[in-house]
Write a protein that holds these residues in place. Structure first.
Motif, PDB file in Angstrom:
ATOM      1  N   GLN A  13     -18.285  43.276 -98.702  1.00  0.00           N
ATOM      2  CA  GLN A  13     -18.067  44.256 -97.865  1.00  0.00           C
ATOM      3  C   GLN A  13     -19.245  45.075 -98.096  1.00  0.00           C
ATOM      4  OE1 GLN A  13     -14.316  44.194 -96.711  1.00  0.00           O
ATOM      5  NE2 GLN A  13     -13.878  44.100 -98.667  1.00  0.00           N
ATOM      6  N   TYR A  14     -19.441  45.991 -98.800  1.00  0.00           N
ATOM      7  CA  TYR A  14     -20.157  46.999 -98.364  1.00  0.00           C
ATOM      8  C   TYR A  14     -21.461  47.447 -99.074  1.00  0.00           C
ATOM      9  CZ  TYR A  14     -16.143  48.164 -95.895  1.00  0.00           C
ATOM     10  OH  TYR A  14     -15.154  48.292 -94.562  1.00  0.00           O
ATOM     11  N   ILE A  15     -22.211  49.026 -99.183  1.00  0.00           N
ATOM     12  CA  ILE A  15     -23.158  49.039-100.486  1.00  0.00           C
ATOM     13  C   ILE A  15     -22.362  50.249-100.783  1.00  0.00           C
ATOM     14  CG2 ILE A  15     -25.282  50.095-100.915  1.00  0.00           C
ATOM     15  CD1 ILE A  15     -26.438  47.952 -98.286  1.00  0.00           C
ATOM     16  N   TYR A  16     -21.887  50.376-101.782  1.00  0.00           N
ATOM     17  CA  TYR A  16     -20.745  51.534-101.814  1.00  0.00           C
ATOM     18  C   TYR A  16     -21.834  52.107-102.864  1.00  0.00           C
ATOM     19  CZ  TYR A  16     -16.308  53.472-103.502  1.00  0.00           C
ATOM     20  OH  TYR A  16     -15.692  53.973-104.290  1.00  0.00           O
ATOM     21  N   GLU A 324     -21.894  53.106 -90.354  1.00  0.00           N
ATOM     22  CA  GLU A 324     -21.363  52.092 -89.264  1.00  0.00           C
ATOM     23  C   GLU A 324     -22.636  51.235 -89.871  1.00  0.00           C
ATOM     24  OE1 GLU A 324     -23.827  53.293 -85.838  1.00  0.00           O
ATOM     25  OE2 GLU A 324     -21.422  54.401 -85.227  1.00  0.00           O
ATOM     26  N   ASN A 325     -23.359  51.085 -90.710  1.00  0.00           N
ATOM     27  CA  ASN A 325     -24.236  50.119 -92.122  1.00  0.00           C
ATOM     28  C   ASN A 325     -23.638  49.549 -92.631  1.00  0.00           C
ATOM     29  OD1 ASN A 325     -27.359  49.669 -90.168  1.00  0.00           O
ATOM     30  ND2 ASN A 325     -26.247  51.601 -89.809  1.00  0.00           N
ATOM     31  N   ASP A 326     -22.353  49.829 -93.617  1.00  0.00           N
ATOM     32  CA  ASP A 326     -21.416  49.440 -93.855  1.00  0.00           C
ATOM     33  C   ASP A 326     -22.255  50.242 -95.334  1.00  0.00           C
ATOM     34  OD1 ASP A 326     -19.861  48.391 -92.315  1.00  0.00           O
ATOM     35  OD2 ASP A 326     -21.785  45.944 -93.005  1.00  0.00           O
ATOM     36  N   ILE A 327     -22.319  51.387 -95.213  1.00  0.00           N
ATOM     37  CA  ILE A 327     -23.109  51.996 -96.909  1.00  0.00           C
ATOM     38  C   ILE A 327     -21.713  53.376 -96.680  1.00  0.00           C
ATOM     39  CG2 ILE A 327     -25.081  53.622 -97.464  1.00  0.00           C
ATOM     40  CD1 ILE A 327     -27.167  52.598 -95.554  1.00  0.00           C
ATOM     41  N   ASP A 348     -29.174  48.015-103.042  1.00  0.00           N
ATOM     42  CA  ASP A 348     -28.452  48.473-102.083  1.00  0.00           C
ATOM     43  C   ASP A 348     -29.548  49.574-102.226  1.00  0.00           C
ATOM     44  OD1 ASP A 348     -26.474  46.928-103.091  1.00  0.00           O
ATOM     45  OD2 ASP A 348     -25.892  47.844-104.953  1.00  0.00           O
ATOM     46  N   LEU A 349     -30.333  50.210-102.639  1.00  0.00           N
ATOM     47  CA  LEU A 349     -31.212  51.508-102.682  1.00  0.00           C
ATOM     48  C   LEU A 349     -32.193  51.611-101.847  1.00  0.00           C
ATOM     49  CD1 LEU A 349     -32.059  52.536-106.116  1.00  0.00           C
ATOM     50  CD2 LEU A 349     -29.395  53.494-104.645  1.00  0.00           C
TER      51      LEU A 349
END
Length: 358
Positions: A13-16, A324-327, A348-349
């Motif tokens: 779901q996210y870039i964690y 907002e960009n799921d980061i 991710d980076l």
């Protein structure tokens, strides 16, 4: 390295990029926790009859992983509990060296007890500042984070070993919460006297578990006072002088400490060398890009020892844009804290760089 991402549903779901705030819960640990509570639901006290055996295995796993004999490993719920217990063990006239702008859970407990305290500045001459204070002030204890929680500055082990060789009378008390689980670490070779760490960040063990590692010398210098029924329960306590038992006075939570054991076994299965290599690759990529864009302090980026935690220039507006960009990152200090673990990827980076426009 996509196989390293398996077992972490959050990554779908996210870039964690926020392990420095909270590690992720692996599916393997979640499965253990589900099974443990089901057994407790069905068995009640029958399950708890085995707690001594389980806790001994946890202690042995921690000792094995960090190269420390299990009779010198105490299981504590978090860093703060362990550190406060340690402070209750030292003489009231002790003198402490701390770092300015250090993790509050280090500096606040020391200050609250009115110990004589001196401070070294965290800046481009950090190591020299520490040596200067040790020479001039002659403290009994130097308490520090191996990796700083805001900007990720790391104190290298070559430096710490030299420090101990040059100032053998000073006890080194280290917070490993932002370090443990990122690279191979041999406690007995590190020359650190006490290492205390929560395990919910880089070890991905969930909340409510941590540990303390002691060398032989420190046990002669401090007098722990906490006692309770748990102080004599289990292997390594009743016949080992009861030192570690004084850091474990109450009933221990087999759910949370069992989670730590499973998390360690997962790290060992992946291989700490593979984890260290992946983190090293990612942090080098990030540092080059951040320095080129001039969004981290130049002196921080040029340090020989550095972690995968970076504090980049950014405000509330940029923080919201990333979310907002799921980061997922954190607001810390005067900027945004970005941290990457082994389950992160170049993809991710690159997504982060794109949103940052660098």
């Amino acid at each position: 390295m996509d196989n390293l991402r398996k077992g972490f549903p959050v990554l779908e779901q996210y870039i964690y990029l926020n392990t420095a705030a909270s590690g992720l819960l692996p599916e393997k640990v979640w499965e253990f926790r589900q099974g443990h509570d089901m057994d407790f639901l069905i068995q009640g006290s029958i399950l708890k009859e085995k707690q001594g055996e389980l806790l001994a295995k946890v202690r042995e796993a921690v000792g094995r992983f960090f190269h420390c004999e299990p009779n010198r490993v105490a299981l504590v719920p978090n860093f703060s509990y362990g550190f406060n217990s340690f402070l209750e063990s030292v003489p009231a006239d002790s003198k402490f060296l701390l770092l300015k702008d250090e993790y509050p859970s280090i500096n606040w407990p020391v200050n609250s007890r009115n110990f004589e305290t001196v401070f070294a500045e965290i800046n481009e001459t950090l190591e020299a500042n520490i040596i200067e204070k040790l020479q001039a002030e002659k403290p009994d204890y130097f308490c520090f984070s191996i990796v700083n929680y805001i900007h990720g500055i790391k104190l290298g082990f070559d430096f710490l070993k030299k420090l101990k060789a040059d100032f053998p009378e000073v006890s080194l008390i280290a917070d490993g919460t932002q370090f443990c689980g990122t690279e191979d670490f041999n406690f007995d070779e590190s020359r650190i006297d006490v290492l205390i760490s929560s395990a919910y960040k880089w070890m991905n063990a969930g909340y409510g578990n941590g540990f303390m590692l002691f060398n032989h010398e420190i046990q002669k210098k401090i007098s722990p006072k906490h006692l309770g029924f748990g102080s004599l329960q289990g292997k390594y306590k009743t016949h080992e002088g009861n030192f570690i038992g004084k850091f474990e006075p109450g009933h221990q939570d087999t759910l949370n400490y069992g989670s730590l054991k499973i998390a360690i076994e997962l790290i060992e299965k992946i291989g700490i060398s593979s984890i260290q290599q992946q983190i090293g690759h990612l942090k080098n990529l990030a540092r080059k890009r951040f320095m080129k864009a001039e969004i981290i302090e130049k002196w921080m980026g040029e340090r020989e020892d550095f972690s995968s935690i970076f504090n980049i220039k950014g405000d509330e507006k940029l923080f919201k844009k990333l979310r907002e960009n799921d980061i997922i990152v954190s607001q810390r200090g005067n900027g945004l804290r970005v941290s990457m673990h082994y389950f992160n990827s170049e993809k991710d980076l690159n997504r982060l760089f794109s949103v940052l426009g660098i």
